[in-house]
Scaffold this motif. Structure first.
Motif, PDB file in Angstrom:
ATOM      1  N   MET A 111       0.836  -1.198   0.000  1.00  0.00           N
ATOM      2  CA  MET A 111       0.000   0.000   0.000  1.00  0.00           C
ATOM      3  C   MET A 111       0.874   1.253   0.000  1.00  0.00           C
ATOM      4  O   MET A 111       0.531   2.259  -0.621  1.00  0.00           O
ATOM      5  CB  MET A 111      -0.935   0.018   1.214  1.00  0.00           C
ATOM      6  N   GLY A 112       2.000   1.185   0.686  1.00  0.00           N
ATOM      7  CA  GLY A 112       2.929   2.312   0.693  1.00  0.00           C
ATOM      8  C   GLY A 112       3.504   2.595  -0.684  1.00  0.00           C
ATOM      9  O   GLY A 112       3.809   3.737  -1.022  1.00  0.00           O
ATOM     10  N   SER A 113       3.642   1.543  -1.490  1.00  0.00           N
ATOM     11  CA  SER A 113       4.155   1.766  -2.845  1.00  0.00           C
ATOM     12  C   SER A 113       3.177   2.598  -3.672  1.00  0.00           C
ATOM     13  O   SER A 113       3.591   3.390  -4.516  1.00  0.00           O
ATOM     14  CB  SER A 113       4.435   0.428  -3.535  1.00  0.00           C
ATOM     15  N   LEU A 114       1.893   2.437  -3.420  1.00  0.00           N
ATOM     16  CA  LEU A 114       0.917   3.278  -4.119  1.00  0.00           C
ATOM     17  C   LEU A 114       0.956   4.712  -3.611  1.00  0.00           C
ATOM     18  O   LEU A 114       0.813   5.656  -4.383  1.00  0.00           O
ATOM     19  CB  LEU A 114      -0.494   2.704  -3.953  1.00  0.00           C
ATOM     20  N   VAL A 115       1.149   4.865  -2.302  1.00  0.00           N
ATOM     21  CA  VAL A 115       1.226   6.210  -1.719  1.00  0.00           C
ATOM     22  C   VAL A 115       2.438   6.961  -2.264  1.00  0.00           C
ATOM     23  O   VAL A 115       2.385   8.169  -2.484  1.00  0.00           O
ATOM     24  CB  VAL A 115       1.279   6.118  -0.175  1.00  0.00           C
ATOM     25  N   MET A 116       3.516   6.229  -2.528  1.00  0.00           N
ATOM     26  CA  MET A 116       4.744   6.858  -3.034  1.00  0.00           C
ATOM     27  C   MET A 116       4.740   6.985  -4.552  1.00  0.00           C
ATOM     28  O   MET A 116       5.787   7.208  -5.158  1.00  0.00           O
ATOM     29  CB  MET A 116       5.963   6.073  -2.559  1.00  0.00           C
ATOM     30  N   SER A 117       3.573   6.813  -5.167  1.00  0.00           N
ATOM     31  CA  SER A 117       3.377   6.997  -6.609  1.00  0.00           C
ATOM     32  C   SER A 117       4.203   6.044  -7.466  1.00  0.00           C
ATOM     33  O   SER A 117       4.652   6.401  -8.553  1.00  0.00           O
ATOM     34  CB  SER A 117       3.669   8.441  -7.007  1.00  0.00           C
TER      35      SER A 117
END
Length: 148
Positions: free
Chosen positions: A109-115
């Motif tokens: 999910m963090g990978s999506l937050v970091m674009s």
């Protein structure tokens, strides 16, 4: 080495082999699915949904083959019961496995937050599933060797 340790080592090796061969097949067969589009989500979702039954069937087959070979080699049956130690070890391994998967899920999910590209989320999820299984098996081997 006890039956449980041998079973866990065989399970770990089998899971790693199935995962490696499946990934080689997927990445070799569909290298164009890494661009950002709706097809990316569909492709990676199908990869995960196919990996689940493939790994379950492979684990069942590996377990059956292991029990047959173990029986032939040692003339001993698989233990038909699990005592309190086995249950405690299984619970601790499950706990550690869940922790590993939750960390992987949060990283995905963090990978999506970091674009990052959406396919990275799916790749991280797949690898976190593998790592949670590896952590669970290694935990069991560790506690069978060391004790609880």
């Amino acid at each position: 080495m006890s039956y449980q340790e041998k079973k866990n080592i065989v399970s770990l090796m089998g899971s790693l082999l199935v995962f490696v061969f499946y990934c080689l097949y997927v990445f070799d067969r569909y290298p164009q699915a890494t661009q950002n589009s709706t097809a990316t989500f569909s492709f990676w979702a199908s990869v995960i949904l196919i990996l689940i039954p493939v790994s379950i069937v492979a684990k069942i087959i590996i377990s059956i083959v292991f029990n047959i070979i173990y029986r032939i080699a040692t003339n001993e049956k698989e233990p038909s019961f699990a005592d309190e130690l086995d249950k405690i070890i299984a619970l601790k391994a499950t706990r550690n496995s869940h922790y590993a998967f939750v960390i992987g899920f949060l990283l995905a999910m963090g990978s999506l937050v970091m674009s990052m590209p959406p396919y990275m989320m799916f790749i991280i999820l797949i690898f976190s599933g593998l790592m949670s299984e590896v952590v669970g098996v290694i935990t069991q081997i560790y506690f069978y060797r060391r004790g609880v």
